[in-house]
Design a protein around this motif. Structure first.
Motif, PDB file in Angstrom:
ATOM      1  N   ARG A 420      45.515  51.633  33.862  1.00 48.23           N
ATOM      2  CA  ARG A 420      46.292  51.142  32.712  1.00 48.23           C
ATOM      3  C   ARG A 420      45.415  50.645  31.565  1.00 48.23           C
ATOM      4  O   ARG A 420      45.858  50.623  30.417  1.00 48.23           O
ATOM      5  N   ASP A 421      44.161  50.248  31.878  1.00 49.19           N
ATOM      6  CA  ASP A 421      43.260  49.810  30.812  1.00 49.19           C
ATOM      7  C   ASP A 421      42.307  50.914  30.366  1.00 49.19           C
ATOM      8  O   ASP A 421      41.366  50.663  29.622  1.00 49.19           O
ATOM      9  N   GLY A 422      42.548  52.142  30.856  1.00 45.26           N
ATOM     10  CA  GLY A 422      41.749  53.277  30.449  1.00 45.26           C
ATOM     11  C   GLY A 422      40.574  53.594  31.344  1.00 45.26           C
ATOM     12  O   GLY A 422      39.943  54.641  31.184  1.00 45.26           O
ATOM     13  N   ARG A 423      40.259  52.715  32.298  1.00 45.77           N
ATOM     14  CA  ARG A 423      39.132  52.938  33.200  1.00 45.77           C
ATOM     15  C   ARG A 423      39.404  54.141  34.093  1.00 45.77           C
ATOM     16  O   ARG A 423      40.489  54.303  34.637  1.00 45.77           O
ATOM     17  N   SER A 485      35.201  48.953  44.787  1.00 46.10           N
ATOM     18  CA  SER A 485      34.620  49.859  45.777  1.00 46.10           C
ATOM     19  C   SER A 485      33.122  50.017  45.518  1.00 46.10           C
ATOM     20  O   SER A 485      32.636  49.844  44.400  1.00 46.10           O
ATOM     21  N   THR A 486      32.385  50.371  46.570  1.00 45.09           N
ATOM     22  CA  THR A 486      30.995  50.762  46.401  1.00 45.09           C
ATOM     23  C   THR A 486      30.946  52.218  45.939  1.00 45.09           C
ATOM     24  O   THR A 486      31.958  52.896  45.858  1.00 45.09           O
ATOM     25  N   GLY A 487      29.732  52.690  45.638  1.00 45.54           N
ATOM     26  CA  GLY A 487      29.550  54.082  45.257  1.00 45.54           C
ATOM     27  C   GLY A 487      29.613  54.360  43.773  1.00 45.54           C
ATOM     28  O   GLY A 487      29.372  55.496  43.346  1.00 45.54           O
ATOM     29  N   TYR A 488      29.921  53.355  42.970  1.00 44.91           N
ATOM     30  CA  TYR A 488      30.072  53.568  41.527  1.00 44.91           C
ATOM     31  C   TYR A 488      29.243  52.588  40.701  1.00 44.91           C
ATOM     32  O   TYR A 488      29.445  52.470  39.489  1.00 44.91           O
ATOM     33  N   GLY A 489      28.333  51.889  41.360  1.00 43.68           N
ATOM     34  CA  GLY A 489      27.462  50.973  40.648  1.00 43.68           C
ATOM     35  C   GLY A 489      27.889  49.533  40.780  1.00 43.68           C
ATOM     36  O   GLY A 489      29.034  49.216  41.132  1.00 43.68           O
ATOM     37  N   VAL A 490      26.947  48.642  40.486  1.00 40.65           N
ATOM     38  CA  VAL A 490      27.173  47.210  40.655  1.00 40.65           C
ATOM     39  C   VAL A 490      28.251  46.704  39.706  1.00 40.65           C
ATOM     40  O   VAL A 490      29.094  45.871  40.073  1.00 40.65           O
ATOM     41  N   ALA A 491      28.275  47.190  38.473  1.00 33.00           N
ATOM     42  CA  ALA A 491      29.267  46.712  37.502  1.00 33.00           C
ATOM     43  C   ALA A 491      30.684  47.062  37.942  1.00 33.00           C
ATOM     44  O   ALA A 491      31.605  46.240  37.838  1.00 33.00           O
ATOM     45  N   PHE A 492      30.883  48.271  38.441  1.00 33.58           N
ATOM     46  CA  PHE A 492      32.200  48.696  38.918  1.00 33.58           C
ATOM     47  C   PHE A 492      32.620  47.836  40.104  1.00 33.58           C
ATOM     48  O   PHE A 492      33.767  47.384  40.204  1.00 33.58           O
ATOM     49  N   ALA A 493      31.684  47.599  41.025  1.00 31.80           N
ATOM     50  CA  ALA A 493      31.987  46.797  42.210  1.00 31.80           C
ATOM     51  C   ALA A 493      32.326  45.366  41.836  1.00 31.80           C
ATOM     52  O   ALA A 493      33.176  44.725  42.466  1.00 31.80           O
ATOM     53  N   ALA A 494      31.678  44.844  40.799  1.00 33.09           N
ATOM     54  CA  ALA A 494      31.863  43.448  40.408  1.00 33.09           C
ATOM     55  C   ALA A 494      33.180  43.198  39.694  1.00 33.09           C
ATOM     56  O   ALA A 494      33.543  42.036  39.462  1.00 33.09           O
ATOM     57  N   GLU A 495      33.925  44.241  39.364  1.00 30.55           N
ATOM     58  CA  GLU A 495      35.193  44.031  38.662  1.00 30.55           C
ATOM     59  C   GLU A 495      36.242  43.374  39.554  1.00 30.55           C
ATOM     60  O   GLU A 495      37.275  42.912  39.056  1.00 30.55           O
ATOM     61  N   GLY A 496      35.989  43.314  40.854  1.00 26.79           N
ATOM     62  CA  GLY A 496      36.892  42.585  41.729  1.00 26.79           C
ATOM     63  C   GLY A 496      36.467  41.150  41.971  1.00 26.79           C
ATOM     64  O   GLY A 496      37.195  40.381  42.605  1.00 26.79           O
ATOM     65  N   TYR A 497      35.290  40.766  41.461  1.00 27.83           N
ATOM     66  CA  TYR A 497      34.750  39.427  41.702  1.00 27.83           C
ATOM     67  C   TYR A 497      35.631  38.367  41.042  1.00 27.83           C
ATOM     68  O   TYR A 497      35.891  38.405  39.841  1.00 27.83           O
ATOM     69  N   GLY A 498      36.126  37.435  41.835  1.00 22.88           N
ATOM     70  CA  GLY A 498      36.972  36.376  41.312  1.00 22.88           C
ATOM     71  C   GLY A 498      38.338  36.833  40.862  1.00 22.88           C
ATOM     72  O   GLY A 498      39.063  36.079  40.202  1.00 22.88           O
ATOM     73  N   ASP A 499      38.721  38.047  41.219  1.00 15.58           N
ATOM     74  CA  ASP A 499      40.004  38.595  40.768  1.00 15.58           C
ATOM     75  C   ASP A 499      40.703  39.320  41.926  1.00 15.58           C
ATOM     76  O   ASP A 499      41.003  40.502  41.841  1.00 15.58           O
ATOM     77  N   PRO A 500      40.970  38.631  43.044  1.00 14.40           N
ATOM     78  CA  PRO A 500      41.597  39.295  44.195  1.00 14.40           C
ATOM     79  C   PRO A 500      42.969  39.847  43.843  1.00 14.40           C
ATOM     80  O   PRO A 500      43.752  39.201  43.147  1.00 14.40           O
ATOM     81  N   ALA A 501      43.231  41.070  44.292  1.00 14.20           N
ATOM     82  CA  ALA A 501      44.526  41.736  44.069  1.00 14.20           C
ATOM     83  C   ALA A 501      44.811  41.954  42.589  1.00 14.20           C
ATOM     84  O   ALA A 501      45.951  42.218  42.216  1.00 14.20           O
ATOM     85  N   GLY A 502      43.774  41.894  41.776  1.00 14.71           N
ATOM     86  CA  GLY A 502      43.971  42.096  40.346  1.00 14.71           C
ATOM     87  C   GLY A 502      43.800  43.552  39.962  1.00 14.71           C
ATOM     88  O   GLY A 502      44.593  44.414  40.355  1.00 14.71           O
ATOM     89  N   LYS A 503      42.743  43.827  39.199  1.00 13.41           N
ATOM     90  CA  LYS A 503      42.521  45.213  38.753  1.00 13.41           C
ATOM     91  C   LYS A 503      42.412  46.175  39.932  1.00 13.41           C
ATOM     92  O   LYS A 503      42.821  47.332  39.835  1.00 13.41           O
ATOM     93  N   GLU A 504      41.844  45.693  41.035  1.00 14.79           N
ATOM     94  CA  GLU A 504      41.646  46.581  42.185  1.00 14.79           C
ATOM     95  C   GLU A 504      42.972  47.153  42.705  1.00 14.79           C
ATOM     96  O   GLU A 504      43.083  48.362  42.945  1.00 14.79           O
TER      97      GLU A 504
END
Length: 696
Positions: A420-423, A485-504
């Motif tokens: 939904r945010d274009g990612r 998820s892993t496999g797409y770089g540290v920045a992609f993986a960190a998008e779930g940090y502090g945001d459980p059940a959010g963007k993920e």
């Protein structure tokens, strides 16, 4: 009572994020498709080690126990393949569980771990490379947990806990063996012992007794050991607090070497013994090993060899020669093997899994480095044995399931869609083996756990995630690699940090929307299955996102982020790489991101399953969600727990039931659209376990 009739667009997603294996056949699938019974027959090659001269490969072949066998984990046999001819010889077979095969430095012996006898401890065993009788090489009073050959070939180093004292044994016998939670822990001690001769077992020497050793390796000259250890023997500390030490064997001097300040992976000395390569996280909040490092023997400052902004995760590191580091990485849904100079520079891509159609594991090289053994799987087969000479594609040596080509498998493809945010989000799609032209297929969403994991474009079918069985039953199966998820770089993986059940989890919902809008799936027939963090997704879609799915299967899943923090065995891992804040600083977020908080909204049939002895996601997470749903008048909820099982089912009874029960639940509510306020699917599945039982 709430209205549980379908309302408008009602999706059903299936989230399974963990294991599977399978059982009884027939009624579920078309004759040519993979059946639950077929899953019980599947074999796979799980470990492979090549001989020093590069002529032979010792490998472990795993198979599930028969339904009526004594409950236990998979059998695992030792076989040896000729690299030249591809012929295999069985070495240790039958109802055994062999693991960790290792060739002696001279190639004359194969050592491995084995527990032989119900009351026995796991020991190191050896067998001559040209065949013969296996014999124990250790007499440890407790289970041997890991081992390595000393480079001189006359000794073995191994990890084991100290044995109970006579006083402790007497207290236990008299009923005074109380549990002192996370206290009086016994370390994972490191020992060195010579090989037995003439029936005499040498006394082991204690090398490290006050730390818990999780990994270690010898320098090529055998003079020292690099080891990864923690001060306390806790799985949480293994995840977050390992440090690298250097042990000099001559005087047993142990000195700190590197503090990775985050998750730590495998250690490997260079062939000249002058450097150490290892994998580790990029920083403390990085939720998985993602980088490859090297540190000089006399230095303390590691060099990061990972490409800047690497869109993948490094999972293993080794050496091609004294100056060149090898590393294995997940990049998207594929694997790559690369080489880089230890002083840094551009990487050279040696093997691309996307090009050869193989999801391969870490290679193990012969002494000259020219021939490597590896395991690998593909969309058409589980993990098999391969050999690679450094050019071209790996050559397959094993065909563990010769009957599998007779089965029709669902077509598997990589799918990408915009969130939904274009990612851009990537995943895998497995099509039904037979589609009805007149109607769109039902959809099952399978969600991986972690979230530090990802789906690779290979064999996806396991007992808890029966992807190809579902395809054979007419389902379209979607496996998203959502953010975190892993496999797409540290920045992609960190998008779930502090945001459980959010963007993920929004990414998963957007994937369902994408498939429905593309006309590929029936919006009214969607199910979701998943385990662990995938089970969290199942609970979230059964509550907050209930409009998307008609049924879920929640396997060892999370329902309450507040109580989960106090009951898990990995609280520091959860704090440092997931939540990012202590609970007192995020009460409101923890509450609002808990499926329990949204349980009253549920219009989804909920199957809750898991191990009764789970220490990772405590069984109370399942009980809380079940109880809250029932107390709100939910008519379509069931809780099944498996005695003796932890975070995932190891033994075949729980695996068989998990497979069949999930398939039944999905067929009942997703495929057949049975009313949620009607009868539940049959509770007793014992007639289909494959057992011989007395009449009812």
């Amino acid at each position: 009572m709430r209205d549980f009739r379908p309302r408008g667009r009602h999706l059903t997603v299936v989230v399974l994020g963990l294991l599977l294996a399978g059982l009884t056949a027939g009624a579920f699938a078309a004759p040519a498709a993979l059946s639950p019974g077929d899953m019980c027959r599947l074999r796979s090659v799980t470990e492979a080690r090549i001989s020093p001269d590069g002529k032979w490969i010792a490998a472990v072949v795993s198979r599930q126990r028969e339904a009526g066998d004594a409950p236990g984990g998979n059998y695992a046999e030792l076989h040896v393949w000729s690299v030249e001819t591809g012929q295999a010889r069985p070495f240790i077979t039958g109802q055994v569980a062999v693991s960790a095969p290792e060739w002696s430095p001279d190639g004359r012996l194969i050592a491995f771990l084995l527990k032989r006898g119900d009351d026995a401890k796991t020991q190191i065993w050896t067998i001559p490379a040209d065949g013969g009788e296996a014999a124990p090489a250790t007499q440890s009073a407790t289970d041997v947990l890991a081992f390595r050959w000393h480079p001189d070939g006359s000794r073995l180093a191994y990890v084991a806990q100290p044995s109970p004292t006579a006083r402790e044994q007497e207290l236990e016998k008299k009923g005074y063996n109380f549990i002192y939670f996370e206290e009086n822990l016994k370390p994972r001690a490191l020992h060195l012992v010579g090989l037995p001769a003439g029936g005499v077992f040498p006394e082991p020497v204690l090398l490290v007794g006050d730390l818990s050793v999780w990994d270690f390796c010898f320098s090529p000259d055998g003079a020292r050991i690099a080891l990864a250890a923690t001060e306390r023997n806790l799985v949480d500390h293994m995840y977050m607090f390992q440090k690298i030490y250097r042990l000099e064997l001559a005087d047993r001097a142990l000195t700190p070497w590197v503090d990775p300040d985050g998750k730590l992976g495998r250690l490997a000395f260079s062939p000249d013994g002058a450097k150490l390569a290892y994998t580790a996280a990029a920083e403390r909040k990085d939720h998985a090993e993602s980088q490859v490092y090297v540190v000089a023997q006399g230095g303390r400052t590691p060099r990061n060899l990972t490409p800047p902004d690497f869109a993948g995760h490094v999972a293993w590191a080794g050496w091609q020669d004294a100056d060149t580091v090898l590393y294995l990485a997940g990049e998207g849904v594929s694997q790559t093997l690369s080489a880089v100079a230890w002083r840094g520079g551009e990487r050279r891509l040696l093997l691309d899994g996307a090009a050869c159609g193989l999801v391969f594991g870490a290679p193990h090289a012969a002494r000259d480095g020219r021939v490597m053994a590896m395991t690998g799987h593909a969309a058409a087969h589980p993990t098999e044995l391969f050999v690679w000479t450094g050019t071209g594609e790996p050559r397959r040596l094993s065909w563990s399931n010769p009957w599998l080509p007779e089965r029709t498998l669902g077509r598997q493809e990589v799918i990408r869609y915009a969130a939904r945010d274009g990612r851009s989000i990537e995943g895998l799609l497995v099509h039904p083996t037979a589609e009805e032209p007149s109607r769109k297929p039902p959809l099952v969403v399978v969600v991986h756990g972690g979230p530090e994991a990802h789906y690779a474009n290979g064999w996806l079918t396991r007992y808890s995630e029966p992807v190809q069985v579902l395809a054979g039953m007419g389902y379209l199966v979607f496996l998203p690699n959502y953010r975190a998820s892993t496999g797409y770089g540290v920045a992609f993986a960190a998008e779930g940090y502090g945001d459980p059940a959010g963007k993920e989890f929004d990414d998963i919902a957007d994937g369902i929307d994408h498939l429905v809008c593309a006309g590929m799936a029936d919006a009214g027939r969607v199910g979701l299955i998943g385990g662990s963090y995938g089970g969290y997704a199942a609970a979230w879609f059964a509550s907050y996102y209930t409009r998307y799915v008609r049924a879920v299967c929640m396997f060892v899943g999370i329902s309450d982020l507040v109580s989960k923090r106090g009951t898990t065995d990995i609280p520091y891992e959860e704090l440092q790489v997931h939540s990012g804040k202590p609970l007192e600083q995020m009460w409101e977020l923890a509450l609002q991101r808990s499926p329990l908080y949204h349980a009253a909204k549920s219009r989804t049939a909920v199957l809750i399953i898991g191990g009764a002895q789970d220490t990772r996601v405590h069984p109370s997470q399942s009980l809380e969600f079940y109880r809250q749903l029932k107390m709100t008048g939910h008519p379509a909820v069931r809780l099944v727990q498996y005695p003796g099982e932890g975070h995932g089912n190891r033994k075949q009874p729980g695996r068989i039931d998990t497979l069949l029960r999930q398939l039944d639940w999905l067929d009942w509510y997703v495929r057949d659209l049975k009313p949620l306020d009607g009868p539940l699917p049959p509770l007793d599945l014992s007639d289909r376990y494959g057992l011989t039982l007395p009449d009812r």
